[in-house]
Design a protein around this motif. Structure first.
Motif, PDB file in Angstrom:
ATOM      1  N   THR A  26       0.881  -1.605   0.401  1.00  0.00           N
ATOM      2  CA  THR A  26      -0.339  -0.298   0.013  1.00  0.00           C
ATOM      3  C   THR A  26       0.979   0.847   0.288  1.00  0.00           C
ATOM      4  O   THR A  26       1.756   1.469   0.919  1.00  0.00           O
ATOM      5  CB  THR A  26      -0.909  -0.368   1.401  1.00  0.00           C
ATOM      6  N   PRO A  27       1.091   1.809  -0.900  1.00  0.00           N
ATOM      7  CA  PRO A  27       1.357   3.327  -1.187  1.00  0.00           C
ATOM      8  C   PRO A  27       1.224   4.114   0.135  1.00  0.00           C
ATOM      9  O   PRO A  27       0.000   4.664   0.332  1.00  0.00           O
ATOM     10  CB  PRO A  27       0.945   3.823  -2.487  1.00  0.00           C
ATOM     11  N   LYS A  28       2.697   5.094   1.036  1.00  0.00           N
ATOM     12  CA  LYS A  28       2.439   5.748   1.895  1.00  0.00           C
ATOM     13  C   LYS A  28       3.034   6.610   1.628  1.00  0.00           C
ATOM     14  O   LYS A  28       3.650   6.897   1.421  1.00  0.00           O
ATOM     15  CB  LYS A  28       2.800   4.585   2.993  1.00  0.00           C
ATOM     16  N   LEU A  29       2.503   7.903   2.117  1.00  0.00           N
ATOM     17  CA  LEU A  29       2.941   9.314   1.572  1.00  0.00           C
ATOM     18  C   LEU A  29       3.054   9.737   3.127  1.00  0.00           C
ATOM     19  O   LEU A  29       2.221   9.590   4.080  1.00  0.00           O
ATOM     20  CB  LEU A  29       1.268  10.091   1.031  1.00  0.00           C
ATOM     21  N   ALA A  30       4.305  10.591   3.770  1.00  0.00           N
ATOM     22  CA  ALA A  30       4.283  11.218   5.117  1.00  0.00           C
ATOM     23  C   ALA A  30       4.019  12.686   4.244  1.00  0.00           C
ATOM     24  O   ALA A  30       4.659  12.985   3.545  1.00  0.00           O
ATOM     25  CB  ALA A  30       6.006  11.327   5.718  1.00  0.00           C
ATOM     26  N   ILE A  31       3.625  13.714   6.057  1.00  0.00           N
ATOM     27  CA  ILE A  31       3.554  14.714   5.408  1.00  0.00           C
ATOM     28  C   ILE A  31       4.461  15.273   6.557  1.00  0.00           C
ATOM     29  O   ILE A  31       3.471  14.817   7.491  1.00  0.00           O
ATOM     30  CB  ILE A  31       2.468  15.049   5.307  1.00  0.00           C
ATOM     31  N   VAL A  32       5.000  16.386   6.815  1.00  0.00           N
ATOM     32  CA  VAL A  32       5.730  17.385   7.262  1.00  0.00           C
ATOM     33  C   VAL A  32       5.345  18.223   7.222  1.00  0.00           C
ATOM     34  O   VAL A  32       5.494  19.325   6.272  1.00  0.00           O
ATOM     35  CB  VAL A  32       7.027  17.079   7.577  1.00  0.00           C
ATOM     36  N   ARG A  33       4.804  18.952   8.403  1.00  0.00           N
ATOM     37  CA  ARG A  33       4.190  20.003   8.293  1.00  0.00           C
ATOM     38  C   ARG A  33       4.705  21.343  10.117  1.00  0.00           C
ATOM     39  O   ARG A  33       3.723  20.340  10.739  1.00  0.00           O
ATOM     40  CB  ARG A  33       2.826  20.460   8.176  1.00  0.00           C
ATOM     41  N   VAL A  34       5.178  21.875   9.543  1.00  0.00           N
ATOM     42  CA  VAL A  34       5.636  22.768  10.440  1.00  0.00           C
ATOM     43  C   VAL A  34       4.874  24.392  11.117  1.00  0.00           C
ATOM     44  O   VAL A  34       4.287  24.673  10.357  1.00  0.00           O
ATOM     45  CB  VAL A  34       7.250  23.244  10.448  1.00  0.00           C
ATOM     46  N   ILE A  56      -3.941   5.793  -1.425  1.00  0.00           N
ATOM     47  CA  ILE A  56      -3.156   6.538  -0.698  1.00  0.00           C
ATOM     48  C   ILE A  56      -3.077   6.239   0.571  1.00  0.00           C
ATOM     49  O   ILE A  56      -3.894   7.043   0.940  1.00  0.00           O
ATOM     50  CB  ILE A  56      -1.825   7.286  -1.796  1.00  0.00           C
ATOM     51  N   GLU A  57      -2.331   5.861   1.562  1.00  0.00           N
ATOM     52  CA  GLU A  57      -2.286   6.319   2.986  1.00  0.00           C
ATOM     53  C   GLU A  57      -1.573   7.295   3.116  1.00  0.00           C
ATOM     54  O   GLU A  57      -0.843   7.792   2.742  1.00  0.00           O
ATOM     55  CB  GLU A  57      -1.511   5.303   3.664  1.00  0.00           C
ATOM     56  N   VAL A  58      -1.631   8.294   4.329  1.00  0.00           N
ATOM     57  CA  VAL A  58      -1.694   9.515   4.649  1.00  0.00           C
ATOM     58  C   VAL A  58      -0.975   9.189   5.762  1.00  0.00           C
ATOM     59  O   VAL A  58      -1.369   8.910   7.211  1.00  0.00           O
ATOM     60  CB  VAL A  58      -2.236  10.338   4.570  1.00  0.00           C
ATOM     61  N   GLU A  59      -0.221   9.486   6.726  1.00  0.00           N
ATOM     62  CA  GLU A  59       1.138   9.717   7.987  1.00  0.00           C
ATOM     63  C   GLU A  59       0.752  11.148   8.000  1.00  0.00           C
ATOM     64  O   GLU A  59       2.063  10.970   7.392  1.00  0.00           O
ATOM     65  CB  GLU A  59       1.795   8.300   8.645  1.00  0.00           C
ATOM     66  N   LYS A  60       0.803  11.709   8.278  1.00  0.00           N
ATOM     67  CA  LYS A  60       1.184  13.226   8.675  1.00  0.00           C
ATOM     68  C   LYS A  60       2.505  13.256  10.395  1.00  0.00           C
ATOM     69  O   LYS A  60       2.103  12.959  11.344  1.00  0.00           O
ATOM     70  CB  LYS A  60       0.005  14.221   9.432  1.00  0.00           C
ATOM     71  N   PHE A  61       3.263  14.016   9.934  1.00  0.00           N
ATOM     72  CA  PHE A  61       3.760  14.538  11.477  1.00  0.00           C
ATOM     73  C   PHE A  61       4.520  15.928  11.163  1.00  0.00           C
ATOM     74  O   PHE A  61       3.968  16.427  10.866  1.00  0.00           O
ATOM     75  CB  PHE A  61       5.543  14.014  11.136  1.00  0.00           C
ATOM     76  N   LEU A  62       2.883  16.250  12.538  1.00  0.00           N
ATOM     77  CA  LEU A  62       2.902  17.760  12.887  1.00  0.00           C
ATOM     78  C   LEU A  62       3.508  18.400  13.574  1.00  0.00           C
ATOM     79  O   LEU A  62       4.137  17.720  14.760  1.00  0.00           O
ATOM     80  CB  LEU A  62       1.429  17.983  12.890  1.00  0.00           C
ATOM     81  N   LEU A  63       4.238  19.615  13.758  1.00  0.00           N
ATOM     82  CA  LEU A  63       5.196  19.957  14.544  1.00  0.00           C
ATOM     83  C   LEU A  63       4.584  21.591  14.616  1.00  0.00           C
ATOM     84  O   LEU A  63       4.151  22.022  13.409  1.00  0.00           O
ATOM     85  CB  LEU A  63       6.513  19.940  14.032  1.00  0.00           C
ATOM     86  N   PRO A  64       4.995  21.850  15.556  1.00  0.00           N
ATOM     87  CA  PRO A  64       4.533  23.346  16.367  1.00  0.00           C
ATOM     88  C   PRO A  64       5.313  24.079  15.753  1.00  0.00           C
ATOM     89  O   PRO A  64       6.396  23.846  15.076  1.00  0.00           O
ATOM     90  CB  PRO A  64       4.504  23.579  17.919  1.00  0.00           C
ATOM     91  N   SER A  65       4.949  25.886  15.280  1.00  0.00           N
ATOM     92  CA  SER A  65       5.969  26.893  14.545  1.00  0.00           C
ATOM     93  C   SER A  65       6.619  27.087  15.671  1.00  0.00           C
ATOM     94  O   SER A  65       8.018  27.037  14.119  1.00  0.00           O
ATOM     95  CB  SER A  65       5.000  28.395  13.689  1.00  0.00           C
ATOM     96  N   ASP A  66       7.047  26.865  16.686  1.00  0.00           N
ATOM     97  CA  ASP A  66       8.362  27.389  17.726  1.00  0.00           C
ATOM     98  C   ASP A  66       9.330  26.014  17.785  1.00  0.00           C
ATOM     99  O   ASP A  66       9.826  26.174  18.607  1.00  0.00           O
ATOM    100  CB  ASP A  66       7.432  28.024  18.533  1.00  0.00           C
TER     101      ASP A  66
END
Length: 279
Positions: A26-34, A56-66
């Protein structure tokens, strides 16, 4: 006339994902957002919908702006180490407190879906099939190809010179034998540069960059801009659509134009990256 996402592109991606599923992949995309920039959130929503549509599966890596530089590098390291993740989209620009160049360099080039690593950029500028081109630049090319534009010898103006879209798309257009003029914020007379162009790609990052004074009958205008119009409370491109649309032959809307095709190109990159793991 305006442009919409070519449906055959989506149908072909769905078929390829089905083939991968038969092999247990299963194709998977990681999204990295600050942080939570409005344009990033809009693109993220569109990417998630597109990926879900084709499987396509999506896994998110979310970080605060600071967040710290190490926090970001740790997230990228997790993406690199996870064999189930085939591709990564990291939103840029990053906050000025972070070293964007170091973050881009930390990503495994094999998982670079949007041409943020030096190896991928080299492939675009050298005209070699290495890595993946920027999704937005490829979306411009996909639209022009799908709608049958003969780029050989065509006069095309690109407004914008960023590594995200302006420079890469100009190189890709030249590789298709177009004659390209590049404009930017220091260009003395943008309107004059655009008047004789058959196609104008507007990627300046500022609302109203391309208005009626720049337009000419018979032109095709590709609006790459994504801006938040505070007064109207909605997304807007770099082109004054209402003023330009009656003059030109074809124009992409915002939202729903290049952005929707960009997410399709992102999905295509993820599927291809997954296919490479079994080829």
């Amino acid at each position: 006339m305006d442009f919409r996402t070519p449906q055959p592109v989506i149908e072909e991606l769905t078929r390829r994902v089905s083939v991968l599923a038969e092999r247990g992949i299963t194709p998977k995309l990681a999204i990295v957002r600050v942080g939570e920039r409005d344009d990033d959130l809009s693109y993220e929503r569109g990417a998630e919908k597109r990926c879900a549509k084709v499987g396509i599966e999506v896994e998110k890596f979310l970080l605060p702006s600071d967040c710290s530089q190490q926090d970001l590098l740790d997230a990228i390291a997790r993406v690199n180490a996870d064999a189930s993740i085939h591709g990564c989209l990291m939103f840029r620009p990053l906050p000025k407190t972070l070293d964007e160049q170091a973050a881009c360099a930390a990503l495994d080039p094999a998982k670079d879906m949007d041409c943020i690593t030096e190896g991928s950029l080299f492939g675009v500028f050298a005209g070699r099939p290495k890595g993946f081109p920027p999704c937005t630049a490829e979306a411009v090319m996909e639209l022009l190809r799908f709608y049958g534009y003969d780029l050989g010898g065509a006069n095309i103006t690109v407004i914008g010179r960023s590594l995200v879209i302006g420079k890469p798309v100009s190189m890709m257009l030249q590789a298709a034998n177009a004659t390209v003029t590049m404009c930017h914020t220091k260009t003395r007379d943008v309107a004059a540069a655009c008047k004789g162009s058959e196609v104008v790609v507007v990627a300046a990052g500022h609302m109203g960059t391309f208005d009626a004074s720049c337009a000419a009958p018979g032109q095709t205008v590709i609006d790459v801009g994504i801006n938040w119009d505070e007064s109207a409370g909605k997304l807007a491109g770099d082109v004054d659509f209402d003023a330009v649309e009656p003059i030109v032959s074809a124009i992409t809307p915002v939202p729903g134009g290049v952005g929707s095709v960009t997410t399709a190109c992102l999905a295509k990159h993820v599927v291809e990256a997954a296919e490479r793991t079994v080829s």
